[in-house]
Design a protein around this motif. Structure first.
Motif, PDB file in Angstrom:
ATOM      1  N   UNK A  94      88.419 -26.653  47.945  1.00 42.23           N
ATOM      2  CA  UNK A  94      88.054 -27.830  48.733  1.00 42.23           C
ATOM      3  C   UNK A  94      86.553 -28.097  48.666  1.00 42.23           C
ATOM      4  N   UNK A  95      85.755 -27.047  48.681  1.00 41.27           N
ATOM      5  CA  UNK A  95      84.298 -27.227  48.594  1.00 41.27           C
ATOM      6  C   UNK A  95      83.906 -27.804  47.244  1.00 41.27           C
ATOM      7  N   UNK A  96      84.525 -27.328  46.188  1.00 38.56           N
ATOM      8  CA  UNK A  96      84.201 -27.836  44.848  1.00 38.56           C
ATOM      9  C   UNK A  96      84.590 -29.305  44.720  1.00 38.56           C
ATOM     10  N   UNK A  97      85.752 -29.675  45.245  1.00 36.53           N
ATOM     11  CA  UNK A  97      86.156 -31.077  45.199  1.00 36.53           C
ATOM     12  C   UNK A  97      85.184 -31.955  45.983  1.00 36.53           C
ATOM     13  N   UNK A  98      84.716 -31.457  47.129  1.00 32.03           N
ATOM     14  CA  UNK A  98      83.719 -32.200  47.915  1.00 32.03           C
ATOM     15  C   UNK A  98      82.418 -32.324  47.136  1.00 32.03           C
ATOM     16  N   UNK A  99      82.025 -31.272  46.444  1.00 34.09           N
ATOM     17  CA  UNK A  99      80.806 -31.330  45.619  1.00 34.09           C
ATOM     18  C   UNK A  99      80.928 -32.364  44.512  1.00 34.09           C
ATOM     19  N   UNK A 100      82.139 -32.567  44.032  1.00 36.73           N
ATOM     20  CA  UNK A 100      82.368 -33.557  42.974  1.00 36.73           C
ATOM     21  C   UNK A 100      82.446 -34.981  43.522  1.00 36.73           C
ATOM     22  N   UNK A 101      82.309 -35.122  44.849  1.00 38.93           N
ATOM     23  CA  UNK A 101      82.265 -36.447  45.449  1.00 38.93           C
ATOM     24  C   UNK A 101      83.566 -36.927  46.061  1.00 38.93           C
ATOM     25  N   UNK A 102      84.586 -36.085  46.092  1.00 39.73           N
ATOM     26  CA  UNK A 102      85.856 -36.472  46.693  1.00 39.73           C
ATOM     27  C   UNK A 102      85.782 -36.348  48.212  1.00 39.73           C
ATOM     28  N   UNK A 103      86.481 -37.234  48.905  1.00 35.68           N
ATOM     29  CA  UNK A 103      86.641 -37.105  50.352  1.00 35.68           C
ATOM     30  C   UNK A 103      87.719 -36.054  50.571  1.00 35.68           C
ATOM     31  N   UNK A 111      75.685 -28.510  51.308  1.00 36.66           N
ATOM     32  CA  UNK A 111      75.263 -29.904  51.420  1.00 36.66           C
ATOM     33  C   UNK A 111      76.380 -30.901  51.198  1.00 36.66           C
ATOM     34  N   UNK A 112      77.610 -30.501  51.508  1.00 39.04           N
ATOM     35  CA  UNK A 112      78.743 -31.415  51.349  1.00 39.04           C
ATOM     36  C   UNK A 112      79.426 -31.619  52.693  1.00 39.04           C
ATOM     37  N   UNK A 113      80.117 -32.733  52.786  1.00 37.06           N
ATOM     38  CA  UNK A 113      80.839 -33.056  54.005  1.00 37.06           C
ATOM     39  C   UNK A 113      82.325 -32.969  53.723  1.00 37.06           C
ATOM     40  N   UNK A 114      83.050 -32.292  54.601  1.00 38.49           N
ATOM     41  CA  UNK A 114      84.488 -32.253  54.493  1.00 38.49           C
ATOM     42  C   UNK A 114      85.084 -32.112  55.885  1.00 38.49           C
ATOM     43  N   UNK A 115      86.262 -32.614  56.025  1.00 41.38           N
ATOM     44  CA  UNK A 115      86.970 -32.512  57.306  1.00 41.38           C
ATOM     45  C   UNK A 115      87.838 -31.260  57.248  1.00 41.38           C
ATOM     46  N   UNK A 171      86.908 -23.616  39.542  1.00 43.26           N
ATOM     47  CA  UNK A 171      86.736 -24.967  40.081  1.00 43.26           C
ATOM     48  C   UNK A 171      86.599 -26.025  39.004  1.00 43.26           C
ATOM     49  N   UNK A 172      86.144 -25.659  37.815  1.00 40.80           N
ATOM     50  CA  UNK A 172      85.964 -26.656  36.758  1.00 40.80           C
ATOM     51  C   UNK A 172      87.295 -27.284  36.365  1.00 40.80           C
ATOM     52  N   UNK A 173      88.409 -26.622  36.666  1.00 39.63           N
ATOM     53  CA  UNK A 173      89.700 -27.203  36.322  1.00 39.63           C
ATOM     54  C   UNK A 173      90.057 -28.364  37.237  1.00 39.63           C
ATOM     55  N   UNK A 174      89.262 -28.621  38.261  1.00 38.50           N
ATOM     56  CA  UNK A 174      89.526 -29.718  39.200  1.00 38.50           C
ATOM     57  C   UNK A 174      88.862 -31.014  38.774  1.00 38.50           C
ATOM     58  N   UNK A 175      88.072 -30.983  37.744  1.00 35.52           N
ATOM     59  CA  UNK A 175      87.355 -32.194  37.337  1.00 35.52           C
ATOM     60  C   UNK A 175      88.299 -33.209  36.731  1.00 35.52           C
ATOM     61  N   UNK A 176      88.091 -34.481  37.057  1.00 35.28           N
ATOM     62  CA  UNK A 176      88.906 -35.516  36.418  1.00 35.28           C
ATOM     63  C   UNK A 176      88.622 -35.551  34.925  1.00 35.28           C
ATOM     64  N   UNK A 177      89.627 -35.805  34.144  1.00 33.31           N
ATOM     65  CA  UNK A 177      89.441 -35.875  32.691  1.00 33.31           C
ATOM     66  C   UNK A 177      88.771 -37.189  32.336  1.00 33.31           C
ATOM     67  N   UNK A 178      87.860 -37.140  31.386  1.00 30.13           N
ATOM     68  CA  UNK A 178      87.141 -38.347  30.990  1.00 30.13           C
ATOM     69  C   UNK A 178      87.888 -39.123  29.919  1.00 30.13           C
ATOM     70  N   UNK A 179      88.832 -38.490  29.251  1.00 28.51           N
ATOM     71  CA  UNK A 179      89.607 -39.187  28.235  1.00 28.51           C
ATOM     72  C   UNK A 179      91.049 -38.707  28.288  1.00 28.51           C
ATOM     73  N   UNK A 180      91.921 -39.495  27.714  1.00 26.73           N
ATOM     74  CA  UNK A 180      93.334 -39.142  27.711  1.00 26.73           C
ATOM     75  C   UNK A 180      93.568 -37.898  26.863  1.00 26.73           C
TER      76      UNK A 180
END
Length: 93
Positions: free
Chosen positions: A2-11, A33-37, A72-81
């Motif tokens: 959850x912290x890594x996803x928040x760092x990547x800018x996800x709510x 330095x991230x915000x999460x509920x 956590x790097x496996x949580x990054x959105x893919x940039x290409x198909x």
């Protein structure tokens, strides 16, 4: 995760199993330095399930079965198909 996803800018709405984890996770978020509920729902409680519907979650992610060793790097959105061939071989294009 959850912290890594928040760092990547996800709510992020992170759910925890025990109440002591609420303050711990919030403090870790502040330290990074991230915000999460952070919530502690009881999934068997009808009232908690009803409250969760109001969280406005687009994508629920239940990582209860994921070990601590997940990168956590496996949580990054893919940039290409990714082609089906590369997925079956475990490589990305």
């Amino acid at each position: 995760m959850s912290l890594r996803l928040a760092e990547l800018g996800h709510a992020v709405v992170a759910s925890v199993e025990i109440i002591a984890q609420v303050n711990t996770l919030r403090a870790e978020g502040r330290d990074r330095g991230v915000e999460l509920r952070v919530e502690k729902p009881v999934v068997t409680d009808e009232g908690d399930r009803a409250k969760a519907l109001d969280w406005g979650v687009d994508v629920p992610l239940n990582n209860a079965g994921i070990s601590d060793g997940v990168r956590p790097s496996t949580c990054r959105p893919r940039s290409s198909a990714v082609s089906s061939r590369s997925m079956s071989s475990g490589r990305s294009s």
